[in-house]
Structures are given as C-alpha cells and as structure tokens.
Design an enzyme around this catalytic site. Structure first.
Site, mmCIF file in Angstrom:
data_model
loop_
_atom_site.group_PDB
_atom_site.id
_atom_site.type_symbol
_atom_site.label_atom_id
_atom_site.label_comp_id
_atom_site.label_asym_id
_atom_site.label_seq_id
_atom_site.Cartn_x
_atom_site.Cartn_y
_atom_site.Cartn_z
ATOM 1 N N ASP A 1 0.850 -1.202 0.000
ATOM 2 C CA ASP A 1 0.000 0.000 0.000
ATOM 3 C C ASP A 1 0.888 1.256 0.000
ATOM 4 O OD1 ASP A 1 -2.510 1.219 0.023
ATOM 5 O OD2 ASP A 1 -2.652 1.251 2.206
ATOM 6 N N HIS B 1 -4.507 3.138 -7.078
ATOM 7 C CA HIS B 1 -5.715 2.853 -6.289
ATOM 8 C C HIS B 1 -6.958 2.744 -7.174
ATOM 9 C CE1 HIS B 1 -3.448 3.094 -2.587
ATOM 10 N NE2 HIS B 1 -4.526 2.659 -1.948
ATOM 11 N N HIS C 1 -6.751 -0.765 -8.341
ATOM 12 C CA HIS C 1 -7.139 -1.593 -7.189
ATOM 13 C C HIS C 1 -8.662 -1.632 -7.059
ATOM 14 C CE1 HIS C 1 -8.816 -1.545 -3.130
ATOM 15 N NE2 HIS C 1 -8.029 -2.593 -2.925
ATOM 16 N N HIS D 1 -5.746 -5.728 0.531
ATOM 17 C CA HIS D 1 -5.739 -4.392 -0.100
ATOM 18 C C HIS D 1 -4.342 -4.026 -0.629
ATOM 19 C CE1 HIS D 1 -6.563 -0.054 -0.588
ATOM 20 N NE2 HIS D 1 -5.407 0.126 0.014
HETATM 21 ZN ZN LIG Z 1 -4.511 2.027 0.071
#
Ligand SMILES: [Zn+2]
Length: 364
Positions: free
Chosen positions: A172, A255, A258, A272
């Site tokens: 992340d 993101h 994602h 995540h």
């Molecule tokens: Zn994140």
C-alpha cells in the site's frame, strides 16, 4: 489553488506504548473512555489497558469488537457512549475496528484515539471511514469532520502480527510516492480537498526511500516476531508517511486499478495492499515509466512476496472481458484515475494490466 495538508493531531510510536494509553487519554482531559478492541488483542492486553486507564483516573468501558463496520453498529455504539457519559472513543485493532471508532467519533463529536495493531494499510491516520453493510458488502466512504486526534503505533504489538500483513502495508505504501507524483504532475485535488503540498510529497518520497532501505530487514525481523529499529521505520512508513502522503499527496491510477480489481470475486482473498502492489506496477506501465524504475518495483515486490502477476492474484485464466470490466470500473466517474496527468481509457488500463502481468512473469 488551495493547498491542504491534513494529519492526526498527534502520532505516537514506540515499543510498549499501549501501556501508556491511560496517560494519552488523560492528556485529552478525558474522564470516561469507550474502547472498541479486537478480541485477540483484548485477550492479550485487556488487563494492561484497564490498569493504564485506572492509573490515570480514566473510567473505561471495554467492548470486544465483532461484526462489521456498519452504520447500524456505529449508531448503536454512539448511543451507548452517550448513555455512558463518555468523553473519548478508543479503537484498538485492525482496519474495521479503527474505522468503526473513527465513525463513532464523527457522529458523536467526541475525540478519538486509535491504536493500530497491524500495519497492513495506511488508513489509520486518515479522515475517512469505510462502511460496510451488516452482511459485509461495501456500503460507502464516510468523509470525517476531522482527522484522528491521537494515533498510537505500538511497534512491539505490530512486530508480532503475521508478516504478510506488514508486507501488504508495504505494498500500500509503495504506491504512495508514484500516485503523489502523478497528482503533482496533474495538479489534482487530493483526498484532503486541495492540491498536494510540498510537505505531503516530501513524506511520500521519504516513505518510498524507507521501504527500499529497511523493507527487507523489517520483514526478516517480523518473521521472527522481533521488534527492531527496522520494523519501527517500516511501521512509520506504512502508517504515518504513507497515510499523510496519500491523503494530502493524492491517489491516482494504482488505487483506481485496485478499486476496479475488487469487482473480481477471484481475488477477494488478496489483501488491499497486495492488490495495490500489482496495481502500482500497472500504473508504471500506463505511465511508460523508465525500465530502471519498473525494475526497482519488481525487485521490491518479489522481496516482499507481493503479487506481480494475474496468477498470483488468483486470476489465472480469467476471461479478458472480465478484466476489461475491472479496467472500465477503474476509470469510472471522478475517481482517482481522473487524477492522472493524462486521460486514461479503459482499453489503456487493460493493456497496462496485461503488460504488468507480462513483466511480473519475467521475474527480476
Ligand atoms: Zn490504500
């Protein structure tokens, strides 16, 4: 252009900090605290948390957190806290516990103290809660009135969590610099509501440098459950540097991709930060980044055991139409893809995902 940098009022990090919780609450002039605690943490540290609050004359209502971070649960807790004459909310545990505590603080207008017990994402420092329905589906993103008052990272506790979680947090955090860089190039409005600041970009860069410098050593130490300086530096990178870096530096393609991938049931088990790691490589493909930069990301993800191929994400043999749907979702509306410095089409995202997969399969 308005520029906004947001951060928690206080970020505290060290070994054994959970034993000082009562002191930190007393600094907020709290007399009554409502603590939401993950069951595993409650069984290990419940006694120490109680004693710490007693020492500082903070009346403590401890509640084991179970279930979902849902609006129903949040409102139930707000009512309990109000009935109990509480003046501070505490969340101790993983993402859902902290998001629930943040949402309770938002609706009750009480200050919140957060104690993340894993470093698997950069969410703890942000003024955002992710709410789910009672049966576990994504409900909504709740923007909060203010950033958390106090975030306390106890490195001793985080070092004992599964290393896969620390590695996911590194995934992340890996995206943060590249996304902030994209937002700086485009002048996009960040999650904090203004354009990115020098401060946020400097933290995003420090986050990236720290991951490359200390990531391998921290993971080795974490595998042995050892709290060390390297683990401490990665905890700061994953939670604080990445937290401010993303919120005030901005999110972009990584993101967005994602978010598109979350549509695919087959990769629900992928964390995540693991999906974000793959999506970071896809962002670099989209940007046609220099090969040396791509090699650095590939090396890092390999070292950390982060996925770099569709197969490692549980997506081997997935029909291209479904990947195209995820690619299309990643470009939806005014989401983070719109923060890229150039217009990105779903077809370009699909090609970037396939190019990332190809590069990932080539190895280092
Ligand atoms: Zn994140």
């Amino acid at each position: 252009m308005t520029q906004i940098t947001s951060s928690p009022s206080k970020y505290i990090q060290g070994g054994g900090e959970i034993r000082k919780l009562g002191f930190y609450c007393s600094q907020l002039e709290a007399q009554g605290a409502y603590a939401l605690i993950d069951p595993f943490i409650l069984s290990l540290y419940g006694e120490e948390i109680t004693q710490s609050c007693e020492r500082h004359s903070v009346r403590l209502l401890q509640h084991e957190f179970r279930g979902e971070c849902s609006l129903e649960q949040v409102h139930r807790i707000v009512a309990e806290a109000q009935a109990g004459g509480i003046d501070v909310i505490i969340g101790i545990g993983g993402g859902k516990t902290l998001d629930t505590a943040k949402a309770v603080s938002h609706f009750s207008s009480l200050p919140v103290v957060l104690v993340p017990t894993v470093a698997s994402t950069d969410a703890p420092c942000s003024a955002l809660s992710v709410l789910y329905t009672e049966d576990g589906r994504l409900d909504r993103y709740l923007p909060l009135r203010r950033s958390p008052d106090v975030v306390i990272a106890d490195v001793d506790i985080i070092a004992k969590a599964p290393p896969r979680l620390l590695a996911a947090g590194m995934g992340d955090a890996l995206s943060t610099y590249y996304e902030a860089r994209a937002c700086r190039r485009s002048g996009a409005v960040t999650q904090a509501g203004g354009s990115g600041s020098i401060a946020a970009f400097a933290l995003a860069k420090a986050c990236y440098d720290t991951l490359l410098e200390d990531g391998a050593e921290a993971l080795r130490d974490c595998r042995e459950g050892r709290s060390s300086d390297a683990v401490g530096r990665i905890v700061e990178a994953n939670i604080y540097l990445s937290g401010i870096g993303f919120e005030s530096g901005g999110l972009a393609a990584a993101h967005a991709i994602h978010n598109g991938l979350t549509l695919l049931e087959e990769c629900r088990h992928v964390l995540h930060g693991e999906k974000v790691a793959f999506a970071t490589l896809a962002q670099l493909m989209l940007e046609q980044a220099p090969p040396a930069e791509i090699d650095t990301v590939v090396d890092f993800c390999r070292m950390a055991g982060l996925p770099l191929t569709l197969s490692e994400m549980g997506l081997s043999g997935i029909p291209q139409e479904r990947l195209a749907e995820a690619a299309s979702a990643s470009c939806a509306g005014d989401g983070p893809m719109s923060c890229m410095p150039f217009t990105v089409s779903p077809q370009q995202v699909l090609e970037a995902i396939l190019a990332a997969d190809k590069r990932g399969r080539q190895g280092v």
